[in-house]
Design an enzyme around this catalytic site. Structure first.
Site, short mmCIF file in Angstrom:
data_model
loop_
_atom_site.label_atom_id
_atom_site.label_comp_id
_atom_site.label_asym_id
_atom_site.label_seq_id
_atom_site.Cartn_x
_atom_site.Cartn_y
_atom_site.Cartn_z
N MET A 1 -4.72 -4.53 -5.86
CA MET A 1 -5.45 -4.31 -4.61
C MET A 1 -5.62 -5.65 -3.88
O MET A 1 -6.49 -5.78 -3.01
CB MET A 1 -6.79 -3.65 -4.87
CG MET A 1 -6.64 -2.26 -5.49
SD MET A 1 -8.00 -1.14 -5.16
CE MET A 1 -9.35 -2.01 -5.90
N GLY A 2 -4.81 -6.65 -4.26
CA GLY A 2 -4.87 -7.94 -3.57
C GLY A 2 -6.04 -8.78 -4.02
O GLY A 2 -6.61 -8.57 -5.09
N ASN A 3 -6.40 -9.78 -3.19
CA ASN A 3 -7.40 -10.78 -3.56
C ASN A 3 -7.03 -11.36 -4.93
O ASN A 3 -7.80 -11.33 -5.87
CB ASN A 3 -8.82 -10.18 -3.55
CG ASN A 3 -9.86 -11.29 -3.66
OD1 ASN A 3 -10.73 -11.26 -4.52
ND2 ASN A 3 -9.75 -12.29 -2.82
N ALA B 1 -6.00 -15.75 -11.01
CA ALA B 1 -5.12 -16.13 -12.12
C ALA B 1 -4.84 -14.95 -13.05
O ALA B 1 -3.79 -14.91 -13.71
CB ALA B 1 -5.75 -17.29 -12.89
N GLY B 2 -5.75 -13.98 -13.12
CA GLY B 2 -5.51 -12.80 -13.95
C GLY B 2 -4.28 -12.04 -13.46
O GLY B 2 -3.45 -11.59 -14.27
N HIS B 3 -4.15 -11.91 -12.14
CA HIS B 3 -2.94 -11.25 -11.61
C HIS B 3 -1.70 -12.08 -11.96
O HIS B 3 -0.62 -11.53 -12.19
CB HIS B 3 -3.04 -11.09 -10.09
CG HIS B 3 -4.12 -10.15 -9.65
ND1 HIS B 3 -5.30 -10.57 -9.09
CD2 HIS B 3 -4.21 -8.80 -9.71
CE1 HIS B 3 -6.06 -9.53 -8.80
NE2 HIS B 3 -5.42 -8.44 -9.17
N GLU C 1 -5.70 -5.29 -19.16
CA GLU C 1 -6.54 -4.59 -20.14
C GLU C 1 -8.02 -4.66 -19.78
O GLU C 1 -8.83 -3.99 -20.40
CB GLU C 1 -6.31 -5.16 -21.54
CG GLU C 1 -4.98 -4.74 -22.12
CD GLU C 1 -4.76 -5.22 -23.54
OE1 GLU C 1 -5.57 -6.02 -24.05
OE2 GLU C 1 -3.75 -4.79 -24.14
O1 PAF Z 1 -6.63 -2.13 -10.90
C1 PAF Z 1 -6.38 -2.07 -9.68
O2 PAF Z 1 -6.28 -3.09 -8.98
C2 PAF Z 1 -6.25 -0.71 -9.02
O3 PAF Z 1 -7.09 0.22 -9.61
C3 PAF Z 1 -4.81 -0.20 -8.98
C4 PAF Z 1 -4.25 0.00 -10.38
C5 PAF Z 1 -3.93 -1.19 -8.22
C6 PAF Z 1 -4.75 1.16 -8.26
O4 PAF Z 1 -5.23 1.05 -6.96
#
Ligand code: PAF
Length: 284
Positions: free
Chosen positions: A30-32, A35-37, A150
């Protein structure tokens, strides 16, 4: 890095890669980005030739009194992060691309029982919204593998179940939660914390760890361990929604014979609602 908004454009890119025999990994977000992403993208890059990331703040997974309008949107920063991570393609659809007939009348994906417990009990409809949008995104992208954090443990199990039950030929991979040096799980919602709230926020991980240690030391008095965890959070200034010890595979109540467990909590402080979990293994 190329960026597309229309599902048809995305499909054209993916089809060209497929013709070249390339394997595709997908990281929905969902953006923003934080470092976790980055750890999710890193894992995706290990698993495939091409990495696609989506950014879509999904209205269907927010309740009427939740933070959809206020959810942090940082498209320019996110783009720079994804460039630096060598992501191949950004998919950033508009609401109308995902819900062309409106979100109220869209077909919905439910994963019975598991969607109504824990966070689902406090956020009615949330996991239907997650399962629905992830199913749509997976059907649009059709990756070989999709990567999720997780930290959102219940979400991960629900997505795995939806993929399995709906016969999607996609591997769903979970990645260990990325933490700040003091243990706080990285989350876009950490932005909502004031300096004072941020200072006490590591109590969440500390209480989860305390519970894990008690379980792994042999205690099966799960109710007392959980009650103590919730009380510890209250003393730190949180309002816990729940603090629970569950079977790691099913999220059913842990019993005497449960071996692989997960300790999960959701707790509120100020305008933030934070979630976290740790795994615990019992020797039987
Ligand atoms: O974890 C998230 O960021 C959201 O729940 C996801 C999996 C992108 C679904 O909108």
């Amino acid at each position: 890095m190329e960026s597309v908004a229309r599902p048809s454009e995305l499909r054209a890119r993916v089809a060209a890669w497929r013709r070249g025999g390339e394997r595709i990994a997908f990281v929905p977000t969902m953006g923003n980005l934080h470092a976790g992403h980055g750890t999710l993208v890193g894992r995706a890059a290990e698993l495939a030739d091409r990495v696609i990331v989506s950014i879509f703040v999904n209205p269907l997974q927010f309740g009427p009194n939740e933070d959809f309008a206020a959810y942090p949107r940082t498209p320019e920063d996110d783009r720079r992060v994804l460039e630096s991570l060598n992501v191949d393609l950004l998919f950033a659809p508009e609401v109308a691309d995902i819900y062309p007939r409106g979100q109220e009348s869209t077909a919905r994906v439910h994963v019975p029982v598991i969607e109504d417990i824990l966070c689902g009990a406090f956020r009615p409809g949330h996991f239907m919204g997650v399962a629905t949008v992830v199913t749509k995104l997976l059907n649009i992208v059709q990756p070989d593998v999709a990567v999720f954090g997780e930290k959102d443990y219940q979400q991960l199990l629900i997505i795995r179940r939806a993929a399995l039950d709906l016969c999607m030929p996609i591997e769903i991979v979970g990645v260990t939660t990325a933490r700040e040096p003091d243990g706080l799980a990285m989350s876009s919602r950490n932005r909502y914390l004031s300096p004072e709230q941020r200072a006490v926020a590591p109590a969440i991980y500390a209480e989860l760890e305390r519970a894990r240690v008690a379980i792994e030391a042999g205690s099966s008095d799960f109710a007392s361990i959980a009650a103590r965890g919730a009380e510890g959070l209250r003393q730190a200034g949180f309002r816990p929604d729940y603090f629970e010890i569950r079977d790691a595979a099913t999220l059913e109540e842990a019993g005497e014979q449960s071996r692989e467990l997960v300790v999960l909590t959701a707790a509120r402080i100020g305008r933030a609602r934070l979630i976290d979990n740790v795994r615990a293994r019992r020797k039987l």
